[in-house]
Design an enzyme around this catalytic site. Structure first.
Site, PDB file in Angstrom:
ATOM      1  N   SER A 296       0.745  -1.148   0.096  1.00 42.96           N
ATOM      2  CA  SER A 296      -0.032   0.228   0.096  1.00 42.96           C
ATOM      3  C   SER A 296       0.812   1.263   0.127  1.00 42.96           C
ATOM      4  CB  SER A 296      -0.922   0.044   1.241  1.00 42.96           C
ATOM      5  OG  SER A 296      -0.294  -0.345   2.494  1.00 42.96           O
TER       6      SER A 296
ATOM      7  N   ASP B  40       5.956  -7.106   2.754  1.00 45.03           N
ATOM      8  CA  ASP B  40       4.757  -7.529   1.750  1.00 45.03           C
ATOM      9  C   ASP B  40       5.599  -7.596   0.326  1.00 45.03           C
ATOM     10  OD1 ASP B  40       2.338  -7.843   1.046  1.00 45.03           O
ATOM     11  OD2 ASP B  40       1.630  -5.897   0.838  1.00 45.03           O
TER      12      ASP B  40
ATOM     13  N   GLU C 180      -9.542  -9.879   3.290  1.00 42.96           N
ATOM     14  CA  GLU C 180      -9.797  -8.485   3.127  1.00 42.96           C
ATOM     15  C   GLU C 180     -11.175  -8.449   2.536  1.00 42.96           C
ATOM     16  OE1 GLU C 180      -6.868  -6.074   1.104  1.00 42.96           O
ATOM     17  OE2 GLU C 180      -8.256  -4.401   0.866  1.00 42.96           O
TER      18      GLU C 180
END
Ligand code: KIV
Length: 267
Positions: free
Chosen positions: A48, A86, A185
């Site tokens: 992100s 990530d 999610e």
């Protein structure tokens, strides 16, 4: 706040004792230190970074070198939290060898203690190989933002029966492959609960309802530092963006009026 160093074993115990797990994202040393000292259990160096720090529309363009750089900044700051690096788009999907090399970079160069990758059943063989090589893996299912161009939208997942069963199968596959935890999610709260009860490992929800073993948010979202889009699952705990703008305006006014610096700020 307990000072116990968070490890994958501690996370398993937390699930067993119904102790909820806190997770937030960080991309730099300063923020990571603030989160760690505030007692956050898992600090995720999320891809992100592409949307909230680099100003991109999606996470797809984030590179491996960028993730290694940000992960190294964060890892050096975290004394207690478990650091998850990530894996960016196409750093693990092309081949298992690629996945091993790139996950290894996040641990060896980035100092992470684990990695996260998106995908369920189709990623299970990759997860199993990484785990076998001693690399703890967090899965990520439900809405998988790296596949935005495939799905065409960030709509909630698992709302029809076929998709619900597929996501449940993804969760079971990751569990069996040896993932130490999984992010789920943007799925209905009922599915978040079902997955949490179906797997042995901690389930960290983001828009997956209150019954997951833990929750994760993007720090810039919950602090009001990022406003380009705001999913319903984000709760704003501060409006730091507005606070920063107001401080910057005050500074600019002082400079324009010649009231900064004053005598105490001069030599
Ligand atoms: O990249 C990220 O920040 C994430 C979280 C939203 C789970 O994957």
């Amino acid at each position: 706040m307990t000072r116990t160093k968070i490890t994958t074993a501690v996370l398993r115990e937390m699930k067993a004792h119904h102790e909820r797990i806190t997770t937030l994202t960080a991309y730099d040393h300063n923020f990571a230190q603030l989160l760690d000292e505030a007692g956050i259990d898992i600090v995720l160096v999320g891809d992100s970074v592409g949307t909230v720090m680099q100003g991109r529309a999606a996470t797809v363009s984030v590179t491996m070198d960028q993730m290694v750089y940000h992960t190294e900044l964060v890892s050096r700051a975290c004394k207690r939290a478990l650091v998850v690096g990530d894996m960016p788009f196409l750093s693990y999907q092309v081949s298992i060898e690629d996945a091993m090399r790139n996950a290894g970079r996040l641990l060896k160069e980035g100092g992470a203690e684990s990695v996260k990758l998106e995908g369920g059943a189709s990623m299970a063989p990759t997860v199993a190989r990484l785990v076998d090589a001693g690399i703890p893996v967090m899965g990520h299912i439900g809405l998988t933002p790296q596949s935005i161009h495939q799905f065409g939208s960030y709509r909630a997942r698992g709302q029809d029966e076929a998709e619900r069963l597929r996501i449940l199968d993804d969760a079971r596959s990751l569990d069996q492959a040896g993932a130490f935890a999984m992010v789920v999610e943007k799925v209905p709260a009922s599915l978040g609960k079902e997955i949490t009860e179906a797997v042995k490992v901690p389930v960290i929800g983001i828009g997956a309802g209150p019954d997951c073993d833990g929750q994760v948010l993007v720090t810039h979202d919950m602090l009001g530092l990022f406003s380009r889009f705001r999913p319903r699952f984000v709760r704003r705990y501060a409006e730091l963006g507005r606070l920063i703008q107001s401080a910057v305006q005050s500074y600019a006014e002082d400079v324009k009026q010649g009231t900064f610096p004053g005598p105490d700020e001069s030599y």
